[in-house]
Design a protein around this motif. Structure first.
Motif, PDB file in Angstrom:
ATOM      1  N   ALA A 100       0.844  -1.199   0.000  1.00  0.00           N
ATOM      2  CA  ALA A 100       0.000   0.000   0.000  1.00  0.00           C
ATOM      3  C   ALA A 100       0.877   1.248   0.000  1.00  0.00           C
ATOM      4  N   TYR A 101       1.968   1.221   0.760  1.00  0.00           N
ATOM      5  CA  TYR A 101       2.898   2.358   0.768  1.00  0.00           C
ATOM      6  C   TYR A 101       3.494   2.600  -0.616  1.00  0.00           C
ATOM      7  N   LEU A 102       3.957   1.534  -1.257  1.00  0.00           N
ATOM      8  CA  LEU A 102       4.599   1.688  -2.565  1.00  0.00           C
ATOM      9  C   LEU A 102       3.644   2.244  -3.615  1.00  0.00           C
ATOM     10  N   GLY A 103       2.356   1.932  -3.490  1.00  0.00           N
ATOM     11  CA  GLY A 103       1.396   2.414  -4.483  1.00  0.00           C
ATOM     12  C   GLY A 103       0.673   3.677  -4.096  1.00  0.00           C
ATOM     13  N   SER A 104       0.846   4.125  -2.857  1.00  0.00           N
ATOM     14  CA  SER A 104       0.009   5.190  -2.314  1.00  0.00           C
ATOM     15  C   SER A 104       0.097   6.507  -3.084  1.00  0.00           C
ATOM     16  N   GLN A 105       1.305   7.005  -3.313  1.00  0.00           N
ATOM     17  CA  GLN A 105       1.430   8.299  -3.989  1.00  0.00           C
ATOM     18  C   GLN A 105       0.996   8.206  -5.444  1.00  0.00           C
ATOM     19  N   ARG A 106       1.340   7.106  -6.080  1.00  0.00           N
ATOM     20  CA  ARG A 106       0.933   6.942  -7.480  1.00  0.00           C
ATOM     21  C   ARG A 106      -0.591   6.877  -7.593  1.00  0.00           C
ATOM     22  N   LEU A 137      11.406   5.023  -4.200  1.00  0.00           N
ATOM     23  CA  LEU A 137      10.935   5.448  -2.881  1.00  0.00           C
ATOM     24  C   LEU A 137      11.838   4.896  -1.784  1.00  0.00           C
ATOM     25  N   PRO A 138      12.022   5.659  -0.717  1.00  0.00           N
ATOM     26  CA  PRO A 138      12.737   5.094   0.432  1.00  0.00           C
ATOM     27  C   PRO A 138      11.873   4.030   1.093  1.00  0.00           C
ATOM     28  N   LEU A 139      12.462   2.906   1.421  1.00  0.00           N
ATOM     29  CA  LEU A 139      11.726   1.833   2.081  1.00  0.00           C
ATOM     30  C   LEU A 139      12.704   0.974   2.862  1.00  0.00           C
ATOM     31  N   THR A 140      12.451   0.827   4.145  1.00  0.00           N
ATOM     32  CA  THR A 140      13.269  -0.013   5.012  1.00  0.00           C
ATOM     33  C   THR A 140      12.700  -1.425   4.981  1.00  0.00           C
ATOM     34  N   ALA A 175      -3.423   8.932   5.306  1.00  0.00           N
ATOM     35  CA  ALA A 175      -3.103   7.515   5.142  1.00  0.00           C
ATOM     36  C   ALA A 175      -1.705   7.343   4.566  1.00  0.00           C
ATOM     37  N   HIS A 176      -1.371   8.150   3.560  1.00  0.00           N
ATOM     38  CA  HIS A 176      -0.033   8.066   2.968  1.00  0.00           C
ATOM     39  C   HIS A 176       1.036   8.409   4.002  1.00  0.00           C
ATOM     40  N   ARG A 196      -0.912  -3.379 -10.080  1.00  0.00           N
ATOM     41  CA  ARG A 196      -2.047  -3.352 -11.010  1.00  0.00           C
ATOM     42  C   ARG A 196      -2.516  -1.920 -11.298  1.00  0.00           C
ATOM     43  N   LEU A 197      -1.733  -0.945 -10.877  1.00  0.00           N
ATOM     44  CA  LEU A 197      -2.159   0.446 -11.066  1.00  0.00           C
ATOM     45  C   LEU A 197      -2.210   0.854 -12.536  1.00  0.00           C
ATOM     46  N   ASP A 198      -1.457   0.174 -13.398  1.00  0.00           N
ATOM     47  CA  ASP A 198      -1.590   0.455 -14.837  1.00  0.00           C
ATOM     48  C   ASP A 198      -2.998   0.116 -15.312  1.00  0.00           C
ATOM     49  N   PHE A 199      -3.540  -0.993 -14.809  1.00  0.00           N
ATOM     50  CA  PHE A 199      -4.905  -1.381 -15.175  1.00  0.00           C
ATOM     51  C   PHE A 199      -5.929  -0.440 -14.541  1.00  0.00           C
ATOM     52  N   VAL A 200      -5.645   0.013 -13.332  1.00  0.00           N
ATOM     53  CA  VAL A 200      -6.518   1.002 -12.694  1.00  0.00           C
ATOM     54  C   VAL A 200      -6.558   2.261 -13.548  1.00  0.00           C
TER      55      VAL A 200
END
Length: 198
Positions: free
Chosen positions: A16-22, A77-80, A111-112, A188-192
């Protein structure tokens, strides 16, 4: 016609974090309406065949880390990979997001910020002072949202969102529902986007 996206998420999900801003950028670009739905995965997994991370087979856990590294690089994106406060209870954080949404505030932005706090900033979203600070940083009234988050109505709403998620066929997050069609995962955001474009 303006599209509506029902957005199911959990505030401790790296995906969810990785897709949130996009996702936020997409719904802004296409002027889509968002129904924000923080849900309880501990209710979803047992009823949909999923397992919490700690109970997954070692091979699946190892592959998850590889995928997180790939997507971290892909998204820039930064991600630990092993954040200090994961896994962490997210109930209060989710309730604050719901309260913000009910008040017409920028719940998507909050949320982001919660997701980023876990995965990029190593902050504890199970700590009330931290939650208050995150909300304040988003220009919201953290003290007020925290108080609202403790109201029974908010807990009931999250339970209703979780039940609806199961009815909609959700088994993981993030999931996006558009015109009855479900899209699972930030990959799947390309399909969205195609669906939003019409």
């Amino acid at each position: 016609m303006r599209k509506t996206v029902t957005y199911y998420l959990a505030l401790v999900s790296p995906w969810a974090y990785l897709g949130s801003q996009r996702f936020t950028d997409l719904v802004t670009r296409y002027d889509a309406q968002v129904q924000l739905r923080p849900i309880d995965l501990s209710e979803v997994f047992p009823k949909s065949g999923g397992l919490p991370l700690a109970k997954r087979a070692p091979a699946r856990q190892a592959y998850r880390l590889q995928e997180l590294e790939r997507w971290r690089e892909e998204c820039g994106l930064p991600l630990t990979l092993h954040p200090r406060h994961f896994p962490s209870p997210e109930q209060t954080a989710a309730h604050m997001v719901i309260a913000a949404d009910m008040a017409g505030a920028n719940a998507l932005g909050l949320a982001h910020a919660m997701l980023r706090a876990v995965w990029a900033e190593e902050r504890n979203i199970d700590d009330e002072d931290t939650l208050r600070a995150i909300a304040d940083e988003q220009g919201l009234d953290g003290t007020n949202l925290l108080a609202q988050a403790k109201e029974p109505e908010i807990a009931e709403r999250r339970s209703a969102y979780t039940a609806q998620a199961l009815e909609d066929g959700v088994f993981g997050v993030p999931s996006y529902l558009i015109d009855g069609e479900l899209f699972w995962g930030q990959d799947r955001l390309d399909f969205v986007e195609k669906r939003l474009r019409g």
